[in-house]
Design a protein around this motif. Structure first.
Motif, PDB file in Angstrom:
ATOM      1  N   ASP A   2       0.824  -1.213   0.000  1.00 56.97           N
ATOM      2  CA  ASP A   2       0.000   0.000   0.000  1.00 56.97           C
ATOM      3  C   ASP A   2       0.855   1.259   0.000  1.00 56.97           C
ATOM      4  O   ASP A   2       0.519   2.243  -0.660  1.00 56.97           O
ATOM      5  N   GLY A   3       1.971   1.239   0.710  1.00 55.42           N
ATOM      6  CA  GLY A   3       2.851   2.406   0.720  1.00 55.42           C
ATOM      7  C   GLY A   3       3.411   2.690  -0.656  1.00 55.42           C
ATOM      8  O   GLY A   3       3.469   3.840  -1.104  1.00 55.42           O
ATOM      9  N   SER A   4       3.823   1.647  -1.339  1.00 52.44           N
ATOM     10  CA  SER A   4       4.377   1.787  -2.685  1.00 52.44           C
ATOM     11  C   SER A   4       3.321   2.242  -3.676  1.00 52.44           C
ATOM     12  O   SER A   4       3.537   3.190  -4.446  1.00 52.44           O
ATOM     13  N   ALA A   5       2.176   1.583  -3.683  1.00 46.86           N
ATOM     14  CA  ALA A   5       1.150   1.845  -4.701  1.00 46.86           C
ATOM     15  C   ALA A   5       0.408   3.153  -4.479  1.00 46.86           C
ATOM     16  O   ALA A   5      -0.032   3.782  -5.441  1.00 46.86           O
ATOM     17  N   TYR A   6       0.269   3.575  -3.225  1.00 44.94           N
ATOM     18  CA  TYR A   6      -0.599   4.711  -2.930  1.00 44.94           C
ATOM     19  C   TYR A   6       0.139   5.931  -2.377  1.00 44.94           C
ATOM     20  O   TYR A   6      -0.482   6.967  -2.141  1.00 44.94           O
ATOM     21  N   SER A   7       1.456   5.824  -2.164  1.00 44.80           N
ATOM     22  CA  SER A   7       2.226   6.969  -1.705  1.00 44.80           C
ATOM     23  C   SER A   7       3.184   7.406  -2.795  1.00 44.80           C
ATOM     24  O   SER A   7       2.801   8.139  -3.712  1.00 44.80           O
ATOM     25  N   ILE A   8       4.411   6.909  -2.787  1.00 47.11           N
ATOM     26  CA  ILE A   8       5.385   7.316  -3.793  1.00 47.11           C
ATOM     27  C   ILE A   8       4.950   6.909  -5.195  1.00 47.11           C
ATOM     28  O   ILE A   8       5.297   7.568  -6.179  1.00 47.11           O
TER      29      ILE A   8
ATOM     30  N   SER B 262       1.405   4.762   6.776  1.00 47.69           N
ATOM     31  CA  SER B 262       1.273   4.747   5.317  1.00 47.69           C
ATOM     32  C   SER B 262      -0.018   5.460   4.940  1.00 47.69           C
ATOM     33  O   SER B 262      -0.819   5.826   5.809  1.00 47.69           O
ATOM     34  N   PRO B 263      -0.262   5.636   3.638  1.00 41.06           N
ATOM     35  CA  PRO B 263      -1.516   6.286   3.235  1.00 41.06           C
ATOM     36  C   PRO B 263      -2.757   5.537   3.714  1.00 41.06           C
ATOM     37  O   PRO B 263      -3.821   6.146   3.839  1.00 41.06           O
ATOM     38  N   THR B 264      -2.634   4.233   3.977  1.00 41.81           N
ATOM     39  CA  THR B 264      -3.808   3.459   4.386  1.00 41.81           C
ATOM     40  C   THR B 264      -3.860   3.172   5.885  1.00 41.81           C
ATOM     41  O   THR B 264      -4.735   2.430   6.327  1.00 41.81           O
ATOM     42  N   SER B 265      -2.949   3.751   6.662  1.00 39.01           N
ATOM     43  CA  SER B 265      -3.065   3.605   8.123  1.00 39.01           C
ATOM     44  C   SER B 265      -4.398   4.192   8.557  1.00 39.01           C
ATOM     45  O   SER B 265      -4.742   5.318   8.185  1.00 39.01           O
ATOM     46  N   ILE B 266      -5.147   3.443   9.334  1.00 40.27           N
ATOM     47  CA  ILE B 266      -6.486   3.890   9.694  1.00 40.27           C
ATOM     48  C   ILE B 266      -6.434   4.926  10.822  1.00 40.27           C
ATOM     49  O   ILE B 266      -5.420   5.062  11.517  1.00 40.27           O
TER      50      ILE B 266
END
Length: 246
Positions: free
Chosen positions: A93-99, A132-136
């Motif tokens: 998720d960090g790779s796909a939705y952040s950088i 990450s971008p998906t941390s709730i």
């Protein structure tokens, strides 16, 4: 009951995922789907420089490594060079939705005929469990020790809302917290591969996956966290399903 190892799984090497990590389940589901569809000799995977990179030791398929955040765009280029291949990008998720959010978005806009298999464990797993971008909301990480707040950190990214209006072939979200959910996730991955075989376009399957090490939980508690907390922010199901794949 006999437990058959899919042909695509390499049992001669050791994949170094942490105990209780969901990556191993996901690569097995990918191998089972490829075997069921008879496409093992056509599979090419693109791994990120992150936790997913250990899949190169677990799978027998030809693999290339991309820079962090670039497996989806690298997979799109690979598919254009090898249109006969079945190409799967395997970021977190960090790779796909952040950088890598621009790569994810623009590959979807171009409807690139690949599968983005995104592992969502709501942290940057390889580098120490940062937010990450998906941390709730309220989730404690090494970079949000008091919990994520909307005022300071913004809302978590839900990729289904970002890509929901685009003309892509398939988008779904599965989870690994129960055997039933694992089976449903496997069917999503198989459907996405079939759609690529049909030439239907961009497919994204996100998988809610446990990270006991960085969540500071036992594997059992991590599975419960997916069910009770993570899936409340990220509902599972199929969100876009165009074309004729079954």
């Amino acid at each position: 009951m006999e437990c058959k190892i899919p042909n695509g799984i390499d049992m001669t090497q050791q994949a170094s995922w942490c105990p209780g990590c969901g990556h191993g389940i996901i690569v097995r589901l990918l191998a089972e789907a490829a075997e069921a569809l008879g496409i093992e000799d056509r599979m090419l995977t693109v791994e990120d420089v992150a936790c997913g990179e250990f899949a190169q030791f677990a799978l027998k398929y030809n693999t290339i490594m991309s820079a962090h955040g670039r497996p989806i765009i690298a997979a799109a280029g690979l598919k254009r060079v090898r249109p006969d291949a079945i190409v799967v990008a395997h970021p977190g998720d960090g790779s796909a939705y952040s950088i890598g959010i621009e790569s994810t978005l623009h590959c979807a806009l171009r409807n690139e005929n690949i599968l983005a298999l995104v592992v969502n464990n709501s942290v940057f797993g390889m580098t120490g469990g940062q937010m990450s971008p998906t941390s709730i909301v309220n989730m404690k990480t090494t970079s949000s020790p008091h919990g994520r707040t909307v005022k300071k950190d913004g809302n978590p990214i839900d990729i289904t809302k970002i890509l929901g209006g685009l003309d892509i072939a398939y988008m779904a979200r599965g989870a690994l917290d129960t055997p039933a959910d694992i089976m449903k996730t496997g069917k999503m991955i198989k459907k996405a591969l079939q759609k690529q075989m049909n030439g239907e376009g961009f497919c994204l399957v996100e998988v809610l996956s446990p990270c006991p090490t960085n969540w500071h939980m036992t594997p059992v508690a991590a599975m419960d966290f997916i069910k009770s907390k993570q899936s409340a922010t990220y509902p599972t199901g199929e969100f876009i399903d165009k074309g004729g794949a079954v």
